[in-house]
Design a protein around this motif. Sequence first.
Motif, PDB file in Angstrom:
ATOM      1  N   GLN A  45    -127.610  13.746 -27.176  1.00 30.69           N
ATOM      2  CA  GLN A  45    -128.159  12.828 -28.161  1.00 30.69           C
ATOM      3  C   GLN A  45    -129.185  13.591 -28.978  1.00 30.69           C
ATOM      4  N   GLY A  46    -129.132  13.434 -30.304  1.00 32.02           N
ATOM      5  CA  GLY A  46    -130.102  14.105 -31.152  1.00 32.02           C
ATOM      6  C   GLY A  46    -129.539  14.356 -32.527  1.00 32.02           C
ATOM      7  N   GLY A  47    -129.918  15.506 -33.090  1.00 32.72           N
ATOM      8  CA  GLY A  47    -129.502  15.882 -34.422  1.00 32.72           C
ATOM      9  C   GLY A  47    -128.645  17.135 -34.405  1.00 32.72           C
ATOM     10  N   ARG A  48    -128.846  17.969 -35.411  1.00 31.56           N
ATOM     11  CA  ARG A  48    -128.062  19.201 -35.581  1.00 31.56           C
ATOM     12  C   ARG A  48    -128.103  20.082 -34.325  1.00 31.56           C
ATOM     13  N   GLU A  49    -129.283  20.209 -33.736  1.00 31.59           N
ATOM     14  CA  GLU A  49    -129.433  21.060 -32.556  1.00 31.59           C
ATOM     15  C   GLU A  49    -128.601  20.541 -31.383  1.00 31.59           C
ATOM     16  N   ALA A  50    -128.520  19.222 -31.245  1.00 29.34           N
ATOM     17  CA  ALA A  50    -127.707  18.636 -30.178  1.00 29.34           C
ATOM     18  C   ALA A  50    -126.228  18.969 -30.374  1.00 29.34           C
ATOM     19  N   ILE A  51    -125.767  18.931 -31.618  1.00 33.93           N
ATOM     20  CA  ILE A  51    -124.367  19.288 -31.886  1.00 33.93           C
ATOM     21  C   ILE A  51    -124.123  20.749 -31.505  1.00 33.93           C
ATOM     22  N   LEU A  52    -125.009  21.620 -31.933  1.00 32.26           N
ATOM     23  CA  LEU A  52    -124.846  23.047 -31.632  1.00 32.26           C
ATOM     24  C   LEU A  52    -124.890  23.299 -30.126  1.00 32.26           C
ATOM     25  N   ASN A  53    -125.762  22.607 -29.410  1.00 26.75           N
ATOM     26  CA  ASN A  53    -125.827  22.758 -27.952  1.00 26.75           C
ATOM     27  C   ASN A  53    -124.547  22.260 -27.295  1.00 26.75           C
ATOM     28  N   ASP A  54    -124.013  21.152 -27.798  1.00 24.56           N
ATOM     29  CA  ASP A  54    -122.760  20.617 -27.274  1.00 24.56           C
ATOM     30  C   ASP A  54    -121.618  21.600 -27.522  1.00 24.56           C
ATOM     31  N   MET A  55    -121.571  22.169 -28.713  1.00 22.41           N
ATOM     32  CA  MET A  55    -120.519  23.143 -29.025  1.00 22.41           C
ATOM     33  C   MET A  55    -120.609  24.359 -28.099  1.00 22.41           C
ATOM     34  N   GLU A  56    -121.810  24.846 -27.860  1.00 19.81           N
ATOM     35  CA  GLU A  56    -121.993  26.008 -26.980  1.00 19.81           C
ATOM     36  C   GLU A  56    -121.551  25.672 -25.557  1.00 19.81           C
ATOM     37  N   SER A  57    -121.935  24.508 -25.080  1.00 17.05           N
ATOM     38  CA  SER A  57    -121.541  24.061 -23.745  1.00 17.05           C
ATOM     39  C   SER A  57    -120.018  23.939 -23.641  1.00 17.05           C
ATOM     40  N   PHE A  58    -119.395  23.372 -24.677  1.00 14.65           N
ATOM     41  CA  PHE A  58    -117.941  23.229 -24.722  1.00 14.65           C
ATOM     42  C   PHE A  58    -117.249  24.578 -24.632  1.00 14.65           C
ATOM     43  N   ARG A  59    -117.725  25.542 -25.407  1.00 10.60           N
ATOM     44  CA  ARG A  59    -117.096  26.873 -25.438  1.00 10.60           C
ATOM     45  C   ARG A  59    -117.185  27.559 -24.076  1.00 10.60           C
ATOM     46  N   LYS A  60    -118.276  27.338 -23.353  1.00 12.58           N
ATOM     47  CA  LYS A  60    -118.416  27.922 -22.016  1.00 12.58           C
ATOM     48  C   LYS A  60    -117.530  27.207 -20.998  1.00 12.58           C
ATOM     49  N   LYS A  61    -117.432  25.899 -21.113  1.00 14.11           N
ATOM     50  CA  LYS A  61    -116.658  25.102 -20.161  1.00 14.11           C
ATOM     51  C   LYS A  61    -115.153  25.220 -20.377  1.00 14.11           C
ATOM     52  N   PHE A  62    -114.752  25.355 -21.657  1.00 10.70           N
ATOM     53  CA  PHE A  62    -113.322  25.378 -22.002  1.00 10.70           C
ATOM     54  C   PHE A  62    -113.004  26.579 -22.897  1.00 10.70           C
ATOM     55  N   PRO A  63    -113.044  27.794 -22.366  1.00  6.67           N
ATOM     56  CA  PRO A  63    -112.767  28.973 -23.203  1.00  6.67           C
ATOM     57  C   PRO A  63    -111.380  28.878 -23.858  1.00  6.67           C
ATOM     58  N   GLY A  64    -111.350  29.139 -25.151  1.00  7.03           N
ATOM     59  CA  GLY A  64    -110.089  29.126 -25.889  1.00  7.03           C
ATOM     60  C   GLY A  64    -109.573  27.751 -26.253  1.00  7.03           C
ATOM     61  N   ALA A  65    -110.300  26.698 -25.899  1.00  3.34           N
ATOM     62  CA  ALA A  65    -109.853  25.333 -26.209  1.00  3.34           C
ATOM     63  C   ALA A  65    -110.294  24.935 -27.616  1.00  3.34           C
ATOM     64  N   HIS A  66    -109.675  23.881 -28.118  1.00  4.25           N
ATOM     65  CA  HIS A  66    -110.068  23.344 -29.419  1.00  4.25           C
ATOM     66  C   HIS A  66    -109.718  21.857 -29.472  1.00  4.25           C
ATOM     67  N   PHE A  67    -110.137  21.224 -30.560  1.00  5.83           N
ATOM     68  CA  PHE A  67    -109.817  19.821 -30.771  1.00  5.83           C
ATOM     69  C   PHE A  67    -108.795  19.709 -31.887  1.00  5.83           C
ATOM     70  N   ALA A  68    -107.769  18.907 -31.646  1.00  7.20           N
ATOM     71  CA  ALA A  68    -106.772  18.593 -32.666  1.00  7.20           C
ATOM     72  C   ALA A  68    -107.052  17.173 -33.160  1.00  7.20           C
TER      73      ALA A  68
END
Length: 123
Positions: A45-68
Amino acid sequence: MTKQQIWNLYETYAEAWKLASSEEREQALAQIIDDSIQYLTPEFQGGREAILNDMESFRKKFPGAHFAVEDMSSHHDVALFTWALVLADGSVPAKGHDSLRLSPEGKIVSITTFPPSGPKPLP
């Protein structure tokens, strides 16, 4: 905004999740989100920084994954998208939804992410 413009805006957002560096993700977001962005997911929950933190967490948790992006419904300044999590092996373990609000200038002012739906809760 036209439906195609809204679709393109959201696709740019979804593509940003694939970008390797935080600098690239920051640059992609700068083009599409408003400075006053409000971001809400079950974990963030938050602003721009929260999105960037979520993206970083996603990349570590799901290497090579993406959203369609699968589909969209919109009216006025609100859009609802269905996304699919596509893992590196091509499997799709989850689908969910994002609700966006758009500014008159055509930027995203809020994103609310809904994880995959579940069955009716038991009493």
